[in-house]
Design an enzyme around this catalytic site. Structure first.
Site, PDB file in Angstrom:
ATOM      1  N   GLU A 468     -22.095 -15.349 -62.872  1.00 23.12           N
ATOM      2  CA  GLU A 468     -21.114 -15.862 -63.616  1.00 23.12           C
ATOM      3  C   GLU A 468     -19.877 -15.440 -62.811  1.00 23.12           C
ATOM      4  O   GLU A 468     -18.749 -16.420 -62.968  1.00 23.12           O
ATOM      5  CB  GLU A 468     -20.830 -15.346 -65.116  1.00 23.12           C
ATOM      6  CG  GLU A 468     -21.955 -15.602 -65.849  1.00 23.12           C
ATOM      7  CD  GLU A 468     -22.247 -17.075 -65.864  1.00 23.12           C
ATOM      8  OE1 GLU A 468     -21.199 -17.973 -65.633  1.00 23.12           O
ATOM      9  OE2 GLU A 468     -23.386 -17.574 -66.357  1.00 23.12           O
ATOM     10  N   HIS A 471     -18.960 -18.428 -60.528  1.00 23.59           N
ATOM     11  CA  HIS A 471     -18.249 -19.484 -61.091  1.00 23.59           C
ATOM     12  C   HIS A 471     -16.928 -18.816 -61.099  1.00 23.59           C
ATOM     13  O   HIS A 471     -15.967 -19.853 -61.150  1.00 23.59           O
ATOM     14  CB  HIS A 471     -18.777 -19.606 -62.754  1.00 23.59           C
ATOM     15  CG  HIS A 471     -19.982 -20.224 -62.711  1.00 23.59           C
ATOM     16  ND1 HIS A 471     -20.448 -21.610 -61.923  1.00 23.59           N
ATOM     17  CD2 HIS A 471     -21.270 -20.184 -63.222  1.00 23.59           C
ATOM     18  CE1 HIS A 471     -21.401 -22.053 -62.288  1.00 23.59           C
ATOM     19  NE2 HIS A 471     -22.177 -21.192 -63.040  1.00 23.59           N
TER      20      HIS A 471
END
Length: 675
Positions: A468, A471
């Protein structure tokens, strides 16, 4: 004017969460839509001839207040929702769908865009401007601008209905997740479970004013239970409850919703002149066509299936030898895999967890980002947040310029959906000479600290954190002119490259040495553990690959053919899984009724992209390995050509500029031990 529809007079223009009241949202959406409509009307009514500036750019920066409001509201509806928020979401979603259609079906507006688009070869546009013009034109042509009036009306109906159905789908899954609890009062039922899991279950029972221990379908509770609980009957009970989400005879059943969504998507694609929903979606992806996706998935399946069958046979023999299990069931999978893994590598999550304290792992991600991209993360306490558990950071570069605001939200709670995701509260773009910096958020569900222990992560959770965060970096390092091309606004099968490549650092001794310290002794993770982590990384990779491929093939089955003849969801699914199935079917369970990625998130016809991006990430990381995993030159190429470029050019162009060649699947197969 609502607080939500004006410039936030806050530090770095961050969202003023504590000042927002739930009753502010609906009127703010009405106002935001009205403001955006006025901006569109001004473009349509401009008497001058349409130009790139007065049409395409004017559109690009229109509706920014509504966009900002939507990102705040819908982010909170995922991370911090309640009944009132969900009710507003149900009311607002059709309004937004209708407003979206009012724009894309506005004939005068489209005619202006088409005028500019038809002269594009003579406009001397740079690559980013060309992409923007293409995207704006396609956002109309792909959404019905060329349709006759009656067909436009039908398109509006479909979009309204779809936005409601996917919300309902998600609410049903959340309701089913929240409705189930396994309440244990007999201590012997806890046999095999890690101490931390037991403690968390005791804490939950205490919160609910009950005796004993409570386990739920939230991942931090569910996954350890299935992996470690010795009581097979209880594992079965949990697994069946998990797999029955949306597939029970109650008001949260999603079967009808799934069938309606698939059929409406197909009808929508047909209306727009596409054979199926997948043909429509994939036109704007690296993969480009359903045929190419099916070929890609089936090629990988041919390589992975023999390995998976072999691994399944080994696991079956192991379970029989250990406990006399004659037939492996789905609720045995994680349990015996973990036992076999321990026997082969003498490495279990419980041994590793003390080395992965959440705060240290996050610091580790920050340090990796610093070594690669020169970023520093400083926690700040004067930025508003939507929940006390959220932490906020200023991200700066080597010259101390603000790069981004970063929000981290890591623990499960009642109003938060399962899983892990990255999102943003404000996009990056350049306007009037000012480079507006993004506000990026990572949301996860990790085990909370208890009275005696900090939050300790499984290795799998460490890779989730880095994923994550990858991202997040894609959002934070964005450096484009236009908001709609910024950050993660890229082709869907390219968006997982920045996230998946970051996971690779979790396996490297050089990176682990930066953060994997024992939370009590401070001792750095022993090198033999690191070697075993690397070795065990490809453990049962055949089975894992088969599982991912089965999901990708199910997604393509729903969307890559005409679904109008499907009446029985379970029968349809069973047929799709025939080629990838190793465990016996569980009649009480279905996958599609809780397959949120494709029926609520944006992954319809896109689930294959996880594997597609793995090919990219393995190939890209090989480049780092060849030159050193913290090599400044390779990192700069990755930052300049991938992370900062957003969707300004075709992803294959960007990838080749970084790597010097197209990606090859060999790196992935080698890493997975499938060659």
């Amino acid at each position: 004017m609502s607080i939500l529809t004006q410039y936030f007079n806050t530090k770095h223009n961050t969202a003023p969460f504590s000042q927002i009241k739930i009753e502010d949202y609906f009127p703010a959406f009405q106002e935001g839509i009205a403001l955006a409509k006025a901006e569109i009307d001004a473009i349509v009514n401009n008497p001058e001839a349409p130009t790139f500036e007065n049409t395409i750019l004017a559109m690009e920066y229109s509706g920014d207040i509504l966009d900002r409001l939507s990102s705040i509201f819908f982010n909170l509806n995922s991370a911090e929702t309640n009944d009132e928020m969900q009710k507003i979401a149900q009311e607002v979603s059709p309004l937004l769908a209708e407003f979206g259609n009012d724009i894309t079906l506005n004939a005068e507006l489209f005619s202006k865009i088409k005028t500019v688009y038809d002269q594009k070869d003579s406009l001397n546009l740079n690559p980013e401007q060309t992409t923007l013009l293409d995207k704006k034109y396609k956002s109309f042509s792909r959404n019905g601008a060329n349709l006759a009036e009656d067909k436009k009306d039908r398109l509006r109906e479909i979009d309204k209905e779809l936005s409601k159905l996917s919300l309902q789908f998600g609410e049903n899954v959340l309701a089913e997740t929240n409705a189930f609890e396994l309440h244990l009062t007999n201590e012997s039922d806890l046999a095999g479970l890690p101490e931390g899991t037991i403690e968390a279950a005791r804490l939950l029972a205490k919160e609910k004013e009950k005796e004993g221990w409570i386990f739920t379908l939230d991942y931090p509770s569910y996954v350890p239970f299935l992996t470690y609980a010795d009581n097979r009957e209880l594992r079965k009970k949990m697994a069946i409850a998990f797999g029955a989400k949306g597939f029970q005879n109650n008001e949260f059943n999603n079967e009808e919703n799934v069938l309606k969504i698939a059929k409406l998507r197909h009808e929508r694609a047909n209306l727009l002149g596409y054979k199926t929903h997948a043909h429509f979606v994939l036109e704007e992806r690296m993969a480009q066509s359903p045929d190419k996706v099916f070929t890609f998935l089936n090629d990988l399946l041919a390589k992975a299936k023999p390995a998976a069958q072999k691994e399944f046979a080994e696991l079956t023999a192991f379970a029989k030898e250990l406990d006399g299990i004659e037939q492996l069931e789905k609720w045995d999978s994680a349990y015996y895999s973990e036992k076999l893994k321990q026997q082969l590598f003498n490495l279990d999550d419980e041994k590793l967890k003390p080395y992965f304290q959440l705060e240290k792992a996050l610091e580790g991600a920050f340090t990796v980002a610093n070594k690669l991209f020169g970023l520093t993360f400083t926690e700040v306490f004067d930025i508003d947040k939507y929940h006390e558990e959220v932490t906020t950071y200023e991200v700066r570069d080597t010259e101390n310029n603000l790069v981004s605001i970063f929000y981290a939200d890591f623990f499960p709670r009642k109003g938060k959906r399962n899983g892990a995701w990255m999102t943003s509260f404000k996009s990056q773009y350049v306007k009037d000479g000012v480079n507006e910096r993004p506000h990026v958020s990572n949301v996860c569900n990790f085990t909370k600290p208890t009275e005696t222990k900090p939050s300790l992560l499984t290795f799998n959770e460490v890779t989730t954190l880095f994923h994550e965060f990858g991202h997040g970096l894609h959002g934070m390092l964005a450096n484009t002119t236009y908001p709609s091309l910024s950050g993660t606004s890229v082709f869907w099968d390219f968006v997982e490259l920045p996230s998946q490549i970051m996971e690779n650092w979790c396996y490297e001794p050089e990176a682990l040495a930066l953060f994997a310290n024992h939370y009590e002794t401070g001792e750095i993770i022993p090198i033999e553990y690191v070697e075993k982590i690397k070795e065990s990384a490809s453990f049962q990779e055949g089975l894992a690959t088969l599982r991912q491929l089965s999901f990708g093939l199910l997604d393509m089955a729903w969307h890559g053919q005409d679904p109008t003849g499907i009446t029985d969801l379970k029968a349809f699914e069973t047929a799709q899984f025939a080629n990838t199935q190793l465990y016996p079917d569980v009649k009480e369970n279905a996958m599609s009724t809780a397959f949120s990625h494709i029926f609520q998130g944006g992954y319809s016809s896109g689930y294959y992209s996880y594997k597609w991006a793995e090919v990219l990430d393995a190939d890209a990381f090989e480049y780092f390995q060849e030159n050193g995993i913290f090599n400044a030159e390779v990192a700069k190429k990755f930052k300049d050509n991938v992370l900062s470029k957003g969707g300004t050019e075709h992803p294959m162009t960007l990838y080749k500029r970084f790597r010097g060649q197209e990606p090859k699947p060999e790196a992935l197969l080698k890493r997975a031990g499938l060659l």
